[in-house]
Enzyme design. Structure first.
Site, PDB file in Angstrom:
ATOM      1  CB  THR A  27      -0.902   0.048   1.251  1.00  0.00           C
ATOM      2  OG1 THR A  27      -0.069   0.191   2.413  1.00  0.00           O
ATOM      3  CG2 THR A  27      -1.741  -1.209   1.404  1.00  0.00           C
ATOM      4  CB  VAL A  82       8.209  -0.480   8.255  1.00  0.00           C
ATOM      5  CG1 VAL A  82       8.142   1.042   8.311  1.00  0.00           C
ATOM      6  CG2 VAL A  82       7.625  -1.103   9.517  1.00  0.00           C
ATOM      7  CE  LYS A  83       5.572   0.741  -0.759  1.00  0.00           C
ATOM      8  NZ  LYS A  83       4.342   1.017  -1.499  1.00  0.00           N
ATOM      9  CB  VAL A  84      11.376   3.483   4.987  1.00  0.00           C
ATOM     10  CG1 VAL A  84      12.174   4.738   5.293  1.00  0.00           C
ATOM     11  CG2 VAL A  84      10.892   2.823   6.279  1.00  0.00           C
TER      12      VAL A  84
END
Ligand code: E4P
Length: 215
Positions: A27, A82-84
């Site tokens: 997402t 975790v999208k960083v």
């Protein structure tokens, strides 16, 4: 090849799971906004449905904020990634989160050297955005090829998620290169399954079946 759906839409995820084609979900804030629901509700629904990795993106811009958000997101479920974003602050956050054993998807990758930095920082995934590169007349798939070579050269434990996918040919090219993962809109998954000659063939069989004498 692992297939992730690039969506926050529950109906699409449910349909994709029914097809046996969802190994994970990615997402981003734009996809969440499209659902016109609060972040909490979308995340709850997605996590309840998906067993594989689910990438949820941080929205802070400084390392402390990203790390704090990342820890909270990761604490929600074992399969949260975790999208960083691939910024200087993002890289620092990736290093900290990865050292704590949290899986990070470094996103918004547009060059092979950005991917090298992310892999070196400990990202579990890097997401080259090939469609957005194609949009500005750069060959997105060439980037995927370069990143795959670099990761293999140094045996980084980092998977390449081919992202910003626009059409089935992107999937074909990524598969020919041996990319680990592709994350695609649900529409592309549907397009992959369809062929006009299959439809014509099914119709012809059904028509001919009607001509078979029935007892
Ligand atoms: C990837 O993780 C991103 O969510 C996504 O692929 C971005 O795609 P877009 O360029 O279509 O916005």
């Amino acid at each position: 090849m692992k297939f992730f759906l690039d969506t926050g839409n529950i109906d699409e995820i449910r349909e994709g799971i029914g097809m046996g084609m969802v190994d994970g979900v990615t997402t981003n804030p734009s996809l969440i906004a499209r659902e016109k629901k609060d972040f909490e509700s979308v995340v709850k629904e997605v996590l309840a449905l998906v067993d594989g990795p689910v990438s949820l993106e941080v929205v802070s811009e400084d390392v402390d904020g990203m790390v704090e958000e990342g820890r909270k997101l990761a604490a929600r479920a074992d399969n949260v990634v975790v999208k960083v974003p691939m910024t200087m602050e993002g890289l620092k956050a990736t290093k900290i989160l990865a050292d704590e054993g949290i899986a990070v998807n470094q996103t918004l990758i547009f060059s092979p050297l950005q991917a090298l930095l992310a892999a070196k920082a400990g990202a579990a995934y890097v997401s080259p955005f090939i469609g957005r590169l194609d949009d500005v007349s750069h060959d997105g798939m060439e980037l995927v090829e370069q990143i795959l070579t670099i990761i293999e050269n140094y045996a980084y434990e980092c998977e390449v998620i081919v992202a910003s996918v626009r059409h089935p040919l992107h999937v074909l090219d990524a598969a020919m290169l041996g990319a680990d993962v592709i994350t695609m809109p649900f529409k592309v998954l549907q397009q992959m399954a369809r062929h006009p000659l299959t439809d014509v063939g099914v119709q012809r069989f059904l028509d001919d079946w009607k001509k078979v004498p029935k007892k």
